[in-house]
Design a protein around this motif. Sequence first.
Motif, short mmCIF file in Angstrom:
data_model
loop_
_atom_site.label_atom_id
_atom_site.label_comp_id
_atom_site.label_asym_id
_atom_site.label_seq_id
_atom_site.Cartn_x
_atom_site.Cartn_y
_atom_site.Cartn_z
N PHE A 73 54.35 46.36 54.46
CA PHE A 73 53.35 46.40 53.39
C PHE A 73 52.03 45.88 53.97
CE2 PHE A 73 55.96 45.76 49.18
CZ PHE A 73 56.75 46.86 49.50
N ASN A 74 50.94 46.17 53.27
CA ASN A 74 49.68 45.52 53.64
C ASN A 74 49.79 44.03 53.33
OD1 ASN A 74 47.95 47.49 54.73
ND2 ASN A 74 47.75 48.41 52.70
N PHE A 75 48.95 43.24 54.02
CA PHE A 75 49.02 41.80 53.84
C PHE A 75 47.62 41.19 53.91
CE2 PHE A 75 49.66 37.56 56.07
CZ PHE A 75 49.92 36.87 54.90
N VAL A 76 47.31 40.32 52.96
CA VAL A 76 46.06 39.57 53.02
C VAL A 76 46.39 38.09 52.92
CG1 VAL A 76 43.84 39.11 51.92
CG2 VAL A 76 44.72 41.46 52.03
N ASN A 77 45.97 37.34 53.93
CA ASN A 77 46.24 35.90 53.97
C ASN A 77 45.08 35.13 53.33
OD1 ASN A 77 48.03 33.86 54.74
ND2 ASN A 77 46.83 33.39 56.57
N ALA A 78 45.32 33.89 52.96
CA ALA A 78 44.28 32.99 52.42
C ALA A 78 43.43 33.71 51.39
CB ALA A 78 43.42 32.43 53.55
N CYS A 79 44.10 34.33 50.42
CA CYS A 79 43.43 35.21 49.46
C CYS A 79 42.80 34.40 48.33
CB CYS A 79 44.47 36.19 48.93
SG CYS A 79 43.79 37.47 47.90
N ILE A 80 41.51 34.62 48.08
CA ILE A 80 40.79 33.85 47.05
C ILE A 80 40.25 34.76 45.95
CG2 ILE A 80 40.21 31.85 48.49
CD1 ILE A 80 37.48 33.12 48.99
N GLY A 81 40.67 36.02 45.94
CA GLY A 81 40.26 36.92 44.86
C GLY A 81 41.03 38.20 44.98
N LEU A 82 41.49 38.75 43.85
CA LEU A 82 42.28 39.98 43.91
C LEU A 82 42.04 40.82 42.66
CD1 LEU A 82 44.52 41.65 45.36
CD2 LEU A 82 46.19 40.37 44.01
N GLU A 83 41.66 42.08 42.88
CA GLU A 83 41.52 43.05 41.80
C GLU A 83 42.39 44.24 42.14
OE1 GLU A 83 39.75 42.44 39.16
OE2 GLU A 83 38.65 40.68 39.90
N ILE A 84 43.03 44.81 41.13
CA ILE A 84 43.85 46.00 41.36
C ILE A 84 43.37 47.11 40.45
CG2 ILE A 84 46.19 46.97 41.33
CD1 ILE A 84 46.15 44.64 43.22
N ASP A 85 43.18 48.32 41.04
CA ASP A 85 42.80 49.47 40.24
C ASP A 85 43.73 50.61 40.65
OD1 ASP A 85 41.55 51.34 38.75
OD2 ASP A 85 39.74 51.47 39.98
N GLU A 86 44.64 50.96 39.76
CA GLU A 86 45.70 51.94 40.08
C GLU A 86 46.46 51.46 41.32
OE1 GLU A 86 46.36 54.86 38.26
OE2 GLU A 86 44.95 54.11 36.76
N ASN A 87 46.39 52.25 42.41
CA ASN A 87 47.11 51.75 43.59
C ASN A 87 46.18 51.21 44.66
OD1 ASN A 87 46.09 54.12 44.58
ND2 ASN A 87 47.84 54.48 45.93
N LYS A 88 44.95 50.88 44.26
CA LYS A 88 43.99 50.34 45.23
C LYS A 88 43.73 48.86 44.93
CE LYS A 88 41.76 54.34 46.94
NZ LYS A 88 43.05 54.69 47.56
N ALA A 89 43.68 48.07 46.01
CA ALA A 89 43.41 46.64 45.84
C ALA A 89 42.12 46.26 46.54
CB ALA A 89 44.56 45.84 46.43
N THR A 90 41.39 45.33 45.92
CA THR A 90 40.27 44.70 46.60
C THR A 90 40.59 43.22 46.65
OG1 THR A 90 38.78 46.33 45.67
CG2 THR A 90 37.77 44.34 46.56
N ALA A 91 40.70 42.70 47.86
CA ALA A 91 41.10 41.30 48.02
C ALA A 91 40.03 40.56 48.80
CB ALA A 91 42.44 41.22 48.75
N THR A 92 39.80 39.31 48.43
CA THR A 92 38.86 38.49 49.18
C THR A 92 39.65 37.48 49.97
OG1 THR A 92 37.33 38.76 47.35
CG2 THR A 92 36.76 37.11 48.99
N ARG A 93 39.30 37.36 51.22
CA ARG A 93 40.03 36.46 52.11
C ARG A 93 39.09 35.37 52.59
NH1 ARG A 93 41.37 36.17 58.09
NH2 ARG A 93 39.84 37.69 58.73
N GLU A 94 39.58 34.13 52.63
CA GLU A 94 38.76 33.05 53.17
C GLU A 94 38.83 33.09 54.69
OE1 GLU A 94 37.90 28.76 51.52
OE2 GLU A 94 39.87 28.85 52.42
#
Lengths: 320, 246
Positions: free
Chosen positions: B135-156
Amino acid sequence: MSVLVFAETSEGKYKKTALEATSYGKNVAAQLGEPLVVLTINATDPSALFNYGAEKVLSIANDSLKSFNAKVVANIIRQAAEKENAQVVIIDSNANGLYIAPMVAVNLNAGLASNVIALPSSVSPFTVKRKAFSNKAFNNCIINTPIKVIGLSKNSYGIIENPVTGTIESFSPTLIESDLTSEKMEQTAGKITIADADIVVSGGRGLKGPENWGMIEELASILGAATACSKPVSDLGWRPHSEHVGQTGKPVASNLYIAIGISGAIQHLAGVNSSKVKVVINTDPEAPFFKAADYGIVGDAFEVIPKLIEKLKEFKANNA
Amino acid sequence: MKILVCISHVPDTTSKINFTENDTKFDPNGVQFIINPYDEFALTRAMWFKEKQGATITVANVGNPSTEATLRKALAIGADDAIRVNAEATDSFTVAKELAEIVKNENFDLVLCGKESIDYNGGMVPGMLATFLDFNFVNACIGLEIDENKATATREIDGGKEIINCNLPLVIAGQKGLVEEKDLRIPNMRGIMMARQKKLTIIEPTQTEVATATTSFEKPAAKSACKIIDNVDELINLLHNEAKVI
Ligand SMILES: Cc1cc2nc3c(=O)[nH]c(=O)nc-3n(C[C@H](O)[C@H](O)[C@H](O)COP(=O)(O)OP(=O)(O)OC[C@H]3O[C@@H](n4cnc5c(N)ncnc54)[C@H](O)[C@@H]3O)c2cc1C
Ligand SMILES: Nc1ncnc2c1ncn2[C@@H]1O[C@H](COP(=O)(O)O)[C@@H](O)[C@H]1O
């Protein structure tokens, strides 16, 4: 067989933690009687690693790797480890190192020990000491798998020169596909980060309000230090969350940590305890921080800090 | 959207840490256990997706029966059901493998973890889990939005943040910022009552080999007493000549 270190660069230059991981790797390689191979991506001067013991530098130059993608890099490390028949893989504890280490471990079907603070106490069984319980304890842990991955804790080993005659081999790994893309980076330019700093100057609720941080900033700039704060200070919005240190904030492992107007609650200490030298400045002689510190001044920050700034300026002028 | 929140069960932040059996075992005596603080941020973010985007939430833990109180607390906060893998969580590699089995069997598309457990401070399970699953992976995540099957994640990152776009399925290792601390959920009476009716499935582990094992614990060496200094000249002198840090 070999020991492989991943040495990260930032704008072509090695990060301090990359040099520390290389220094550490050299010693692990010596314990095992194997050569040290260091993998690096887009370094301006790959040969700089010879000075820290790298017998071989696997150097990748590829513009599409300018933007960091953890999955791609973790896969490259796997390819390098397989090619060099690495028995131990060492990764630093910067934001990117922490991101990729677990991915590399699974790629290599290897056990990982993170937060490692010392050389293996034994190579058979392979035993390392790591920080646990938010610096309240250490655990000695055995890695059982044929390949071992070590996440080296920052500032735990130091940068040690160990010049060798080395070779540079250019390496062109296959880059795997990833639909994960970086949209943008926001970094405060020119500011020393808590992660990189040798010295951290930290303020607590004792400073009364955000308007009083001028002297903290000034003290930090004289010392070439990063600024930090206790949790309530960031909760109150006096300082950005990125400065919050402690058990639930950023860990600090600097050489010097100066705590000003911070009481020293257990959750705060847990995150800063692994700093080598701790100084506390607090009006209350009973503040718990005095039990954890090396040096303390019982006094009012509003009197002590301006004096300290003045005297440090003189000191710096005389010791420049 | 089917969300799995991985919950680790850890000593409260104020706990004094002690060991038994010749310093080979952690001593749980007198220790209050809580939901790992980072996992609370993950769970609260999951609740937001549930309420705003119609997601379902399962919480999972790999642990012995004593962790069920912690899973019940997560159910009381609002998770729909819970899974406990009946094994001691001593090795991150096997914990991640067990969790990967759950994700595969139940087709979760979003897995929310914390950035580290405050007991062993491994910071290993989420990245391992994502890699086992590819799977995709985002570490130290400080924000997450999901729209259908797309994610926007903020990483520190060191000294800032990075905004990342990717497709689901995704694993994140989260922390404060995912939600604000004031928005963290605590169980209310109704939640606690409802939690009793919710399903908590116990499954047996599939893994037997461990990659790592603790042999002993140590406490930091006792510190020498703090030197109390009454003027800044002396402080500068000691920092320069004795501690050699400036
Ligand atoms: C789950 C949990 C997690 C937590 N995680 C963290 C964490 O990661 N990091 C963290 O920092 N905290 C954390 N805390 C909070 C922690 O318990 C303390 O509340 C916090 O550290 C106190 O911050 P402080 O020392 O700035 O403030 P206070 O406790 O209010 O202390 C202020 C200090 O300033 C001194 N002072 C006052 N005036 C002056 C002056 N003029 N000059 C010098 N000194 C002065 C006082 O004597 C006092 O000692 C956590 C708490 C919980 C429950
Ligand atoms: N035993 C466990 N059961 C379920 N989830 C876990 C367990 N251990 C770790 N995790 C998850 O992985 C995250 C990071 O943990 P760690 O790798 O142990 O530091 C935690 O915040 C949890 O979300």
